[in-house]
Design a protein around this motif. Structure first.
Motif, PDB file in Angstrom:
ATOM      1  N   MET A 111       0.822  -1.198   0.000  1.00 17.13           N
ATOM      2  CA  MET A 111       0.000   0.000   0.000  1.00 17.13           C
ATOM      3  C   MET A 111       0.865   1.262   0.000  1.00 17.13           C
ATOM      4  SD  MET A 111      -3.321  -0.648  -0.109  1.00 17.13           S
ATOM      5  CE  MET A 111      -2.661  -1.521  -1.547  1.00 17.13           C
ATOM      6  N   VAL A 112       1.944   1.232   0.775  1.00 12.72           N
ATOM      7  CA  VAL A 112       2.858   2.380   0.811  1.00 12.72           C
ATOM      8  C   VAL A 112       3.473   2.609  -0.567  1.00 12.72           C
ATOM      9  CG1 VAL A 112       5.039   3.221   1.761  1.00 12.72           C
ATOM     10  CG2 VAL A 112       3.340   2.184   3.279  1.00 12.72           C
ATOM     11  N   ARG A 113       3.922   1.528  -1.189  1.00 16.20           N
ATOM     12  CA  ARG A 113       4.530   1.665  -2.524  1.00 16.20           C
ATOM     13  C   ARG A 113       3.513   2.184  -3.539  1.00 16.20           C
ATOM     14  NH1 ARG A 113       7.975  -4.010  -3.080  1.00 16.20           N
ATOM     15  NH2 ARG A 113       9.701  -3.446  -1.691  1.00 16.20           N
ATOM     16  N   TRP A 114       2.282   1.701  -3.431  1.00 19.43           N
ATOM     17  CA  TRP A 114       1.243   2.160  -4.367  1.00 19.43           C
ATOM     18  C   TRP A 114       1.009   3.654  -4.201  1.00 19.43           C
ATOM     19  CZ3 TRP A 114      -3.893   3.917  -3.460  1.00 19.43           C
ATOM     20  CH2 TRP A 114      -4.672   4.050  -4.621  1.00 19.43           C
ATOM     21  N   LEU A 115       0.933   4.113  -2.963  1.00 18.23           N
ATOM     22  CA  LEU A 115       0.725   5.541  -2.709  1.00 18.23           C
ATOM     23  C   LEU A 115       1.899   6.364  -3.224  1.00 18.23           C
ATOM     24  CD1 LEU A 115      -0.744   5.335   0.909  1.00 18.23           C
ATOM     25  CD2 LEU A 115      -1.983   6.052  -1.146  1.00 18.23           C
ATOM     26  N   ALA A 116       3.115   5.878  -2.977  1.00 17.30           N
ATOM     27  CA  ALA A 116       4.300   6.605  -3.445  1.00 17.30           C
ATOM     28  C   ALA A 116       4.302   6.690  -4.966  1.00 17.30           C
ATOM     29  CB  ALA A 116       5.566   5.928  -2.928  1.00 17.30           C
ATOM     30  N   GLY A 117       3.970   5.578  -5.623  1.00 16.88           N
ATOM     31  CA  GLY A 117       3.921   5.588  -7.078  1.00 16.88           C
ATOM     32  C   GLY A 117       2.830   6.499  -7.606  1.00 16.88           C
ATOM     33  N   LEU A 118       1.689   6.544  -6.905  1.00 16.11           N
ATOM     34  CA  LEU A 118       0.605   7.437  -7.292  1.00 16.11           C
ATOM     35  C   LEU A 118       1.062   8.891  -7.279  1.00 16.11           C
ATOM     36  CD1 LEU A 118      -2.474   7.820  -7.855  1.00 16.11           C
ATOM     37  CD2 LEU A 118      -2.764   7.973  -5.375  1.00 16.11           C
ATOM     38  N   CYS A 119       1.913   9.222  -6.324  1.00 16.93           N
ATOM     39  CA  CYS A 119       2.439  10.591  -6.223  1.00 16.93           C
ATOM     40  C   CYS A 119       3.550  10.864  -7.226  1.00 16.93           C
ATOM     41  CB  CYS A 119       2.958  10.846  -4.811  1.00 16.93           C
ATOM     42  SG  CYS A 119       1.668  10.846  -3.548  1.00 16.93           S
ATOM     43  N   GLY A 120       4.005   9.839  -7.923  1.00 15.28           N
ATOM     44  CA  GLY A 120       5.061  10.016  -8.907  1.00 15.28           C
ATOM     45  C   GLY A 120       6.458   9.813  -8.370  1.00 15.28           C
ATOM     46  N   LEU A 121       6.572   9.340  -7.133  1.00 15.90           N
ATOM     47  CA  LEU A 121       7.908   9.087  -6.585  1.00 15.90           C
ATOM     48  C   LEU A 121       8.506   7.842  -7.241  1.00 15.90           C
ATOM     49  CD1 LEU A 121       7.413   9.830  -2.773  1.00 15.90           C
ATOM     50  CD2 LEU A 121       8.215  11.360  -4.587  1.00 15.90           C
TER      51      LEU A 121
ATOM     52  N   ARG B 263      -3.117  19.156 -12.294  1.00 16.55           N
ATOM     53  CA  ARG B 263      -3.114  20.278 -11.360  1.00 16.55           C
ATOM     54  C   ARG B 263      -2.087  20.112 -10.252  1.00 16.55           C
ATOM     55  NH1 ARG B 263      -9.758  20.666 -10.874  1.00 16.55           N
ATOM     56  NH2 ARG B 263     -10.105  20.951 -13.126  1.00 16.55           N
ATOM     57  N   LEU B 264      -1.735  18.876  -9.949  1.00 18.93           N
ATOM     58  CA  LEU B 264      -0.786  18.611  -8.867  1.00 18.93           C
ATOM     59  C   LEU B 264       0.586  18.244  -9.412  1.00 18.93           C
ATOM     60  CD1 LEU B 264      -3.209  16.612  -6.571  1.00 18.93           C
ATOM     61  CD2 LEU B 264      -2.498  18.986  -6.311  1.00 18.93           C
ATOM     62  N   ARG B 265       0.890  18.730 -10.592  1.00 13.38           N
ATOM     63  CA  ARG B 265       2.215  18.509 -11.167  1.00 13.38           C
ATOM     64  C   ARG B 265       3.279  19.095 -10.240  1.00 13.38           C
ATOM     65  NH1 ARG B 265       5.535  21.357 -14.583  1.00 13.38           N
ATOM     66  NH2 ARG B 265       4.037  23.084 -14.603  1.00 13.38           N
ATOM     67  N   GLY B 266       4.301  18.329  -9.988  1.00 17.06           N
ATOM     68  CA  GLY B 266       5.368  18.742  -9.084  1.00 17.06           C
ATOM     69  C   GLY B 266       5.411  17.918  -7.812  1.00 17.06           C
ATOM     70  N   MET B 267       4.331  17.169  -7.518  1.00 18.20           N
ATOM     71  CA  MET B 267       4.361  16.312  -6.339  1.00 18.20           C
ATOM     72  C   MET B 267       5.468  15.275  -6.454  1.00 18.20           C
ATOM     73  SD  MET B 267       0.412  15.636  -5.114  1.00 18.20           S
ATOM     74  CE  MET B 267       0.954  14.548  -3.786  1.00 18.20           C
ATOM     75  N   GLU B 268       5.751  14.855  -7.689  1.00 22.77           N
ATOM     76  CA  GLU B 268       6.778  13.837  -7.917  1.00 22.77           C
ATOM     77  C   GLU B 268       8.179  14.328  -7.583  1.00 22.77           C
ATOM     78  OE1 GLU B 268       6.374  16.291 -11.626  1.00 22.77           O
ATOM     79  OE2 GLU B 268       4.982  15.358 -10.190  1.00 22.77           O
TER      80      GLU B 268
END
Length: 507
Positions: free
Chosen positions: A153-163, A305-310
């Protein structure tokens, strides 16, 4: 039988097989009041489930908040200590129902105040399973597969944010805890043991949890530097750059910049790519508060709209907000998990030999908690049961509803809507009747009255705030049960309340 030395002690007996037992104590689980048998467990579960289903079905028709004052005798009853003997489950559930009825109904389709939590039913099912199995996952060795579930779940969230791949983090109880963990990690990485001169940069719209976290992390109030906002309520990058340069020249040690991906007041989004560039240039840890807005990255509009979170070093996300889970579901995701471990890892003799391996993290090394239960199941089960697409569609619906509400309210000449909704919060207020402070003061009074009249309906509930000295109302469309019918009803209630306020103010 062996006699004991003290009157209160019990004797050891021998059963026919020779196994020792303690006289006077239950020999089997069926004799123990804390270990109900199958029939008792089924009866208890069904009693609670009946009430839970009835409650969930009643939410669309329940008032969004209790209008009357909580009876003092109920407060006294809930403060009372537990009895020595057993009680009756149905009577205890009746008491809980009574206590719970005096509350904000945050899961109601008409609850548009603050940033509410929807209380997804399937997440509650996961919580029941989780509480019964009761797995400890602070260290991998105790439940490797369940640690893997939460790490997934943590990895999925991180990937969702573009990390990038290799990012990690941990699940926590709320955005405040996630922010605190990030501030401590950034402080440790940049300042070490000497906190003198350390400074953090936020905007006037940044959530107050950042300043609170800084205080808990040992920094003085003056260490939190408040940067002005631009016209869209985003952090002003020119003002930030100047403030950092001036602070360095004054001998301070800038180490942390906090951007916001959806502010609490209006959903405003800071210029995240520009902030990331400043942080990289000046050697600052870049943290993003995405507690409210971050999960909108599931949608195409949210990604744009949230470009840059990555580009962040760390991000706060609240799944009890825009993933609709029950309260107590949050995450901190980080680009480099070893920087969390550097701040939190500790050893003790009683932890020796507890390395579970298998490429999984010991979550107790990534945050302040040694004892922690399973937090990922309340997110894992709904995602696997409903599919990610169901959540994406729900968030797209909220974006559409916010734009609909904005267009409808914008057409009312008595209302001022200064900002188009970046996400799902519509901010509005009564328009001043003319120029000058006196007109603004009267408009503020009218806006406060407007909020009271809207909430008096019981069908919808909004919250207010103050932005630039102006009382502003917030229509926050987040609960998954909120659909077009209730938003249209809210607009009708708002319009009627506006007309009644105008009538009250007219000479």
């Amino acid at each position: 039988m062996v006699e004991m030395d003290h009157p209160g002690d019990t004797a050891l007996l021998a059963e026919p097989g020779g196994d020792p037992v303690v006289a006077g104590l239950p020999h089997h689980r069926n004799n123990h009041p804390l270990e109900p048998d199958r029939a008792a467990m089924a009866e208890m579960g069904q009693a609670v489930l009946r009430r839970a289903i009835a409650f969930a079905e009643s939410l669309p028709d329940r008032p969004t908040a209790t209008g009357d004052e909580t009876p003092p005798e109920l407060i006294r009853a809930m403060l009372a200590p537990p009895p020595e003997g057993p009680g009756e489950l149905e009577k205890l559930l009746d008491r809980l129902d009574q206590a719970s009825s005096h509350a904000y109904e945050t899961g109601s389709p008409g609850f548009f105040a603050y940033v509410p939590g929807g209380g997804l039913f399937t997440s509650a099912v996961a919580d029941l399973y989780n509480s019964v199995t009761n797995r400890y996952i602070g260290h991998v060795f105790a439940a490797p597969a369940m640690v893997a579930l939460e790490q997934g779940m943590v990895r999925w969230l991180a990937g969702l944010c573009g990390l990038p791949v290799g990012s990690g983090g941990l699940l926590l109880t709320g955005g405040s805890m996630a922010t605190l963990c990030a501030v401590i990690a950034a402080r440790h990485a940049a300042l070490g043991e000497d906190l003198a001169g350390g400074t953090i940069y936020v905007s006037a719209e940044t959530h107050h949890s950042v300043a609170k976290a800084a205080r808990l992390a040992g920094l003085a109030a003056a260490a939190v530097r408040i940067v002005s906002c631009d016209a869209s309520l985003g952090l002003d990058t020119d003002a930030l750059a100047g403030m950092i340069a001036a602070d360095r020249a004054a001998g301070k040690r800038p180490f942390l910049l906090v951007g916001t991906a959806g502010t609490t007041n209006t959903g405003a989004i800071d210029p995240l790519p520009e902030l990331a560039a400043i942080a990289r240039r000046d050697g600052l840890w870049f943290h993003i508060d995405g507690a409210y807005g971050g999960m909108f990255r599931l949608t195409r509009r949210g990604q744009a709209r949230l470009r840059g979170m990555e580009l962040a070093d760390s991000i706060t996300l609240d799944q009890h907000k825009t993933m609709f889970l029950p309260f107590g579901a949050s995450a901190l995701v980080v680009r480099e998990p070893h920087r969390l471990a550097a701040a939190y890892q500790a050893d003790a003799a009683y932890l020796a030999g507890m390395d579970g391996g298998q490429g999984l993290p010991d979550f107790s090394d990534l945050g302040p908690e040694l004892t922690r239960g399973m937090r990922g199941l309340r997110m894992w089960l709904p995602l696997h049961l409903h599919g990610v697409g169901a959540f994406r569609d729900a968030l797209d619906e909220k974006l559409d509803l916010a734009q609909f509400a904005y267009r409808q309210l914008r057409d009312d000449p008595a209302l001022d809507l200064p900002w188009q909704p970046p996400l799902s919060i519509v901010a509005f207020r009564m328009r001043p009747a003319g120029p000058g402070l006196e007109a603004v003061w009267r408009a503020n009074q009218a806006s406060e009255e407007l909020l009271q009249r809207i909430n008096a309906s019981g069908r919808v509930r909004l919250s207010g705030t103050s932005i630039g000295g102006r009382v502003t109302l917030r229509l926050c469309i987040v609960v998954h049960r909120a659909h077009a019918d209730r938003v249209a009803e809210a607009i009708a209630i708002i319009r009627a309340a506006v007309r009644s306020v105008e009538a009250m103010l007219s000479p």
